[in-house]
Motif scaffolding. Structure first.
Motif, PDB file in Angstrom:
ATOM      1  N   SER A  16      -6.390  13.393   9.909  1.00 39.40           N
ATOM      2  CA  SER A  16      -7.414  12.794  10.776  1.00 39.40           C
ATOM      3  C   SER A  16      -8.354  11.866  10.016  1.00 39.40           C
ATOM      4  O   SER A  16      -8.738  10.819  10.526  1.00 39.40           O
ATOM      5  N   VAL A  17      -8.727  12.248   8.808  1.00 41.74           N
ATOM      6  CA  VAL A  17      -9.653  11.431   8.023  1.00 41.74           C
ATOM      7  C   VAL A  17      -8.990  10.112   7.636  1.00 41.74           C
ATOM      8  O   VAL A  17      -9.622   9.054   7.694  1.00 41.74           O
ATOM      9  N   GLN A  18      -7.724  10.142   7.268  1.00 44.35           N
ATOM     10  CA  GLN A  18      -7.016   8.908   6.921  1.00 44.35           C
ATOM     11  C   GLN A  18      -6.962   7.960   8.119  1.00 44.35           C
ATOM     12  O   GLN A  18      -7.202   6.759   7.982  1.00 44.35           O
ATOM     13  N   LEU A  19      -6.675   8.500   9.299  1.00 46.19           N
ATOM     14  CA  LEU A  19      -6.626   7.667  10.494  1.00 46.19           C
ATOM     15  C   LEU A  19      -8.010   7.128  10.828  1.00 46.19           C
ATOM     16  O   LEU A  19      -8.168   5.958  11.167  1.00 46.19           O
ATOM     17  N   TYR A  20      -9.025   7.957  10.692  1.00 49.61           N
ATOM     18  CA  TYR A  20     -10.410   7.534  10.926  1.00 49.61           C
ATOM     19  C   TYR A  20     -10.775   6.374   9.998  1.00 49.61           C
ATOM     20  O   TYR A  20     -11.318   5.359  10.438  1.00 49.61           O
ATOM     21  N   GLN A  21     -10.435   6.506   8.727  1.00 50.98           N
ATOM     22  CA  GLN A  21     -10.751   5.452   7.758  1.00 50.98           C
ATOM     23  C   GLN A  21     -10.029   4.154   8.106  1.00 50.98           C
ATOM     24  O   GLN A  21     -10.596   3.070   7.982  1.00 50.98           O
ATOM     25  N   GLU A  22      -8.788   4.250   8.548  1.00 50.07           N
ATOM     26  CA  GLU A  22      -8.020   3.066   8.943  1.00 50.07           C
ATOM     27  C   GLU A  22      -8.655   2.391  10.167  1.00 50.07           C
ATOM     28  O   GLU A  22      -8.796   1.165  10.210  1.00 50.07           O
ATOM     29  N   LEU A  23      -9.048   3.192  11.159  1.00 48.94           N
ATOM     30  CA  LEU A  23      -9.684   2.630  12.352  1.00 48.94           C
ATOM     31  C   LEU A  23     -11.017   1.978  12.013  1.00 48.94           C
ATOM     32  O   LEU A  23     -11.358   0.920  12.549  1.00 48.94           O
ATOM     33  N   LYS A  24     -11.773   2.581  11.110  1.00 47.52           N
ATOM     34  CA  LYS A  24     -13.052   1.993  10.682  1.00 47.52           C
ATOM     35  C   LYS A  24     -12.817   0.678   9.955  1.00 47.52           C
ATOM     36  O   LYS A  24     -13.554  -0.292  10.158  1.00 47.52           O
ATOM     37  N   ALA A  25     -11.786   0.617   9.117  1.00 45.90           N
ATOM     38  CA  ALA A  25     -11.469  -0.638   8.406  1.00 45.90           C
ATOM     39  C   ALA A  25     -11.085  -1.726   9.393  1.00 45.90           C
ATOM     40  O   ALA A  25     -11.533  -2.870   9.270  1.00 45.90           O
ATOM     41  N   GLU A  26     -10.275  -1.390  10.398  1.00 47.41           N
ATOM     42  CA  GLU A  26      -9.901  -2.363  11.419  1.00 47.41           C
ATOM     43  C   GLU A  26     -11.117  -2.836  12.195  1.00 47.41           C
ATOM     44  O   GLU A  26     -11.249  -4.021  12.503  1.00 47.41           O
ATOM     45  N   GLN A  27     -12.014  -1.895  12.494  1.00 45.40           N
ATOM     46  CA  GLN A  27     -13.242  -2.236  13.225  1.00 45.40           C
ATOM     47  C   GLN A  27     -14.097  -3.215  12.429  1.00 45.40           C
ATOM     48  O   GLN A  27     -14.624  -4.186  12.972  1.00 45.40           O
TER      49      GLN A  27
END
Length: 131
Positions: free
Chosen positions: A116-127
């Motif tokens: 979950s943290v890896q996906l969260y970090q990826e979504l934040k980077a995209e944002q």
């Protein structure tokens, strides 16, 4: 056929309950993910059958003593939706007056092994890239 499902992270009670109500009406399964589950691969969270902690640790080489980064914003992960059903689900959320969920993702072959943290970090980077 894969059952439609959403994973919810860090939602306030009222918003979580409103989304759960829509999911119930549409026959969508909901899992509210807790901090202690952040280490688990998204694919395991989707299955919902975590097994014993010992088996999970052995299979996925998880260090539960390691401090986990917090997911500090609402995040919703969707699985098993056709394009039209996802549109309908998101439209129902909008119609219900539920405020925007900025971090959303669908489960893919690429991200199902992330935690979950890896996906969260990826979504934040995209944002950040979009801003």
């Amino acid at each position: 056929m894969v059952k439609e499902q959403v994973l919810l992270y860090h939602f306030c009670r009222e918003k979580k309950e409103a989304i759960e109500k829509i999911c119930l009406q549409l026959g969508i399964k909901v899992n509210n993910i807790q901090v202690e589950q952040y280490h688990l691969p998204i694919g395991i969270l989707i299955l919902g059958n975590f097994g014993t902690k010992k088996k999970i640790v052995e299979k996925h080489n998880i260090d539960y003593n390691k401090k986990t980064e917090e997911i500090s914003e609402e995040m919703m992960i969707m699985n098993g939706f056709s394009s039209s059903r996802m549109d309908r689900f998101l439209e129902r959320i909008k119609q219900a007056g539920i405020s925007e969920i900025k971090l959303k993702a669908i489960v893919t072959e690429y991200n199902k092994n992330w935690n979950s943290v890896q996906l969260y970090q990826e979504l934040k980077a995209e944002q950040r890239k979009l801003q």
